[in-house]
Design an enzyme around this catalytic site. Structure first.
Site, mmCIF file in Angstrom:
data_model
loop_
_atom_site.group_PDB
_atom_site.id
_atom_site.type_symbol
_atom_site.label_atom_id
_atom_site.label_comp_id
_atom_site.label_asym_id
_atom_site.label_seq_id
_atom_site.Cartn_x
_atom_site.Cartn_y
_atom_site.Cartn_z
ATOM 1 N N HIS A 1 41.192 75.685 20.855
ATOM 2 C CA HIS A 1 42.576 75.253 21.704
ATOM 3 C C HIS A 1 41.930 75.287 23.025
ATOM 4 O O HIS A 1 42.370 76.979 23.606
ATOM 5 C CB HIS A 1 44.050 75.605 21.472
ATOM 6 C CG HIS A 1 45.312 75.345 22.122
ATOM 7 N ND1 HIS A 1 45.314 75.650 23.401
ATOM 8 C CD2 HIS A 1 46.273 74.075 21.684
ATOM 9 C CE1 HIS A 1 46.613 74.662 23.454
ATOM 10 N NE2 HIS A 1 46.512 73.839 22.843
ATOM 11 N N CYS B 1 43.955 69.141 23.261
ATOM 12 C CA CYS B 1 45.819 69.605 23.996
ATOM 13 C C CYS B 1 45.699 68.852 24.966
ATOM 14 O O CYS B 1 44.927 69.679 26.172
ATOM 15 C CB CYS B 1 45.877 71.343 23.659
ATOM 16 S SG CYS B 1 47.405 71.160 24.479
ATOM 17 N N HIS C 1 46.879 67.384 20.163
ATOM 18 C CA HIS C 1 48.160 68.058 20.642
ATOM 19 C C HIS C 1 48.110 66.963 21.240
ATOM 20 O O HIS C 1 47.667 66.864 22.540
ATOM 21 C CB HIS C 1 48.619 69.654 21.420
ATOM 22 C CG HIS C 1 47.837 70.336 20.228
ATOM 23 N ND1 HIS C 1 48.391 71.936 20.503
ATOM 24 C CD2 HIS C 1 48.184 71.053 19.249
ATOM 25 C CE1 HIS C 1 48.472 72.856 19.649
ATOM 26 N NE2 HIS C 1 47.581 72.262 18.424
ATOM 27 N N ASP D 1 53.737 67.600 20.807
ATOM 28 C CA ASP D 1 53.202 68.715 21.207
ATOM 29 C C ASP D 1 54.795 69.003 22.261
ATOM 30 O O ASP D 1 54.267 68.279 22.796
ATOM 31 C CB ASP D 1 51.746 68.961 22.121
ATOM 32 C CG ASP D 1 51.232 70.683 21.898
ATOM 33 O OD1 ASP D 1 52.475 71.418 21.960
ATOM 34 O OD2 ASP D 1 49.977 71.041 22.543
ATOM 35 N N HIS D 2 54.988 69.778 21.782
ATOM 36 C CA HIS D 2 56.257 70.280 21.969
ATOM 37 C C HIS D 2 57.703 69.157 22.343
ATOM 38 O O HIS D 2 56.999 68.129 21.932
ATOM 39 C CB HIS D 2 56.097 70.951 23.839
ATOM 40 C CG HIS D 2 54.946 71.839 23.733
ATOM 41 N ND1 HIS D 2 54.393 72.749 24.574
ATOM 42 C CD2 HIS D 2 54.672 72.543 23.088
ATOM 43 C CE1 HIS D 2 53.932 73.704 24.448
ATOM 44 N NE2 HIS D 2 54.056 73.567 23.177
ATOM 45 N N TYR E 1 59.617 73.771 20.797
ATOM 46 C CA TYR E 1 59.533 73.574 19.200
ATOM 47 C C TYR E 1 60.892 72.501 18.838
ATOM 48 O O TYR E 1 60.819 73.759 17.587
ATOM 49 C CB TYR E 1 59.129 74.641 18.695
ATOM 50 C CG TYR E 1 57.336 74.552 18.743
ATOM 51 C CD1 TYR E 1 57.034 73.707 18.213
ATOM 52 C CD2 TYR E 1 57.224 75.553 20.413
ATOM 53 C CE1 TYR E 1 55.038 73.612 18.878
ATOM 54 C CE2 TYR E 1 56.118 75.972 20.225
ATOM 55 C CZ TYR E 1 54.817 74.786 19.940
ATOM 56 O OH TYR E 1 53.414 74.525 20.293
#
Ligand code: DNO
Length: 405
Positions: free
Chosen positions: A242, A280, A307, A362-363, A379
């Site tokens: 990552h 990501c 992500h 992601d998020h 999250y």
């Protein structure tokens, strides 16, 4: 690949922190996911993940009608990054955990190589114009914390003089409670981080990186990969790194997975098949000089997980230092990232390399009912559900358009 040419190819997943996660497996399934991304956070960093513990988690996930698509993360012990006293043992345990995961059929493993801190933000409740809350990173807050709160020696030299001055004014105007809050946000550890510090501990931890610059940290990463990749190759495992979040040095610590050049170097020095990438988008996007679609084109053969989130760089200006950038996490399709070009590039890579890439939104923003609940920053269920719904719609549109072309 089993999916027809005009359908979605990405494996839709969400992260699940385990039984204590306020978002349940049933919630994730109802969001339309096929898989989850999970880790055994209760096992201390550096210890072995046993087959028994892995199977227990796997069974929980499968009982909910989902699959355990990706491990995020099998953390890297600090001694592997600094070549500290338990280096040999930490690497050996990592190898054993890789083999154990493979024996249980879990073959994509995420890790990062960021010194001490995982992802970093300065505000977990940034108000968006629509009333939702987002995560934000403000350079002046990091500088204030670094120079005036932890008082890292020579910290001021790392920032432009104008930023140092603004940081001084900001810090002086902050209340004690505000300073503590910033401290918690930056070093107490965001969800998924394996390390958490108080101020004195953090100062001591920073000293363990004395003498470790960018080149040395990269050497340590290469040393680690050369030690574990043969095991992963033999077990059919992909180790996906990552990127650094944000993708530049903070607190004087080197960061080595921030740019296209970093990736090229890493794959050249460790060409093993198992040496892979978790793409990501949000992390890479904080440097305007990272061309995301071009990076996916170039490293598509290495991408085994992605992500997808968007960010808004708030103060882009030609020549601005990377560590002076402010950004917040914007809606998934509305920000500095052209998500259309990112998903199009991922789809081309997926087809070219004949693989489905697991993706997680992601998020997400804290919004609607989640504003009144305890949620893990980034999250929450509803914000990620919105993100996933938008991303899957975009992927379907791209798929149909590509098939028709
Ligand atoms: C933040 C996450 C990171 C990520 C690790 C991977 O939301 O993307 O914490 O899990 O860096 O090792």
């Amino acid at each position: 690949m089993t999916a027809p040419a005009d359908r979605n190819l990405m494996v839709q997943t969400m992260r699940w922190f385990g039984p204590s996660d306020p978002v349940s497996l049933s919630d994730i399934r109802q969001a339309g996911c096929e898989g989850v991304v999970s880790a055994l956070h209760h096992i201390p960093n550096g210890e072995v993940w046993t087959v028994e513990e892995i199977l227990k988690r796997k069974a929980e996930i499968e009982a909910a009608g989902l699959v355990w698509s990706v491990v995020e993360s099998l953390p890297i012990h600090e001694d592997i990054k600094t070549h500290g006293p338990t280096l040999g043992r930490a690497i050996e345990n990592y190898r054993i955990s890789i083999e154990n995961l493979a024996a249980c059929g879990v073959t994509t493993i995420t890790y990062n190589f960021m010194p001490l801190l995982d992802w970093t933000r300065t505000d977990l409740h940034y108000a968006m114009p629509d009333g939702a809350r987002a995560l934000r990173y403000e350079a002046v807050a990091v500088a204030a914390f670094d120079i005036f709160h932890i008082r890292r020696p020579d910290a001021a030299a790392d920032y432009a003089p104008e930023l140092v001055e603004r940081a001084r004014v900001r810090y002086e105007a902050m209340s004690e409670a505000g300073r503590k809050d910033l401290e918690r946000t930056i070093i107490k550890g965001l969800p998924g981080s394996e390390e958490s510090f108080g101020v004195d501990e953090f100062r001591a931890a920073l000293r363990t990186y004395d003498g470790i610059d960018h080149a040395k940290l990269k050497d340590h990463m290469v040393h680690f990969l050369k030690a574990v990749c043969p095991t992963a190759d033999a077990a059919g495992v992909k180790l996906v790194v990552h990127p650094d979040d944000p993708p530049f040095s903070i607190f004087g610590l080197p960061r080595v997975v921030s740019t296209e050049a970093d990736l090229a170097d890493l794959f050249e020095r460790v060409p093993n098949e198992s040496n892979g990438l978790c793409f990501c988008a949000g992390s890479f996007s904080i440097r305007a000089d990272n061309d995301l679609a071009a990076m996916i084109e170039r490293f598509g053969n290495r991408i085994y997980f992605t992500h997808l989130r968007n960010t808004r760089r708030e103060n882009d200006a030609p020549g601005r230092e990377h560590n002076a950038i402010d950004f917040h996490e914007s809606p998934h399709l509305d920000g500095s990232i052209d998500m259309f070009s990112v998903i199009s590039a991922l789809r081309r890579a997926s087809i070219r390399h004949d693989r489905r890439i697991p993706m997680r939104p992601d998020h997400g923003h804290q919004m609607l009912d989640d504003l009144h609940k305890r949620t893990n920053p980034g999250y929450s269920a509803i914000g990620r559900l919105r993100g996933l719904a938008e991303l899957r719609g975009l992927e379907m549109g791209i798929a149909r358009a590509m098939a028709a072309a």
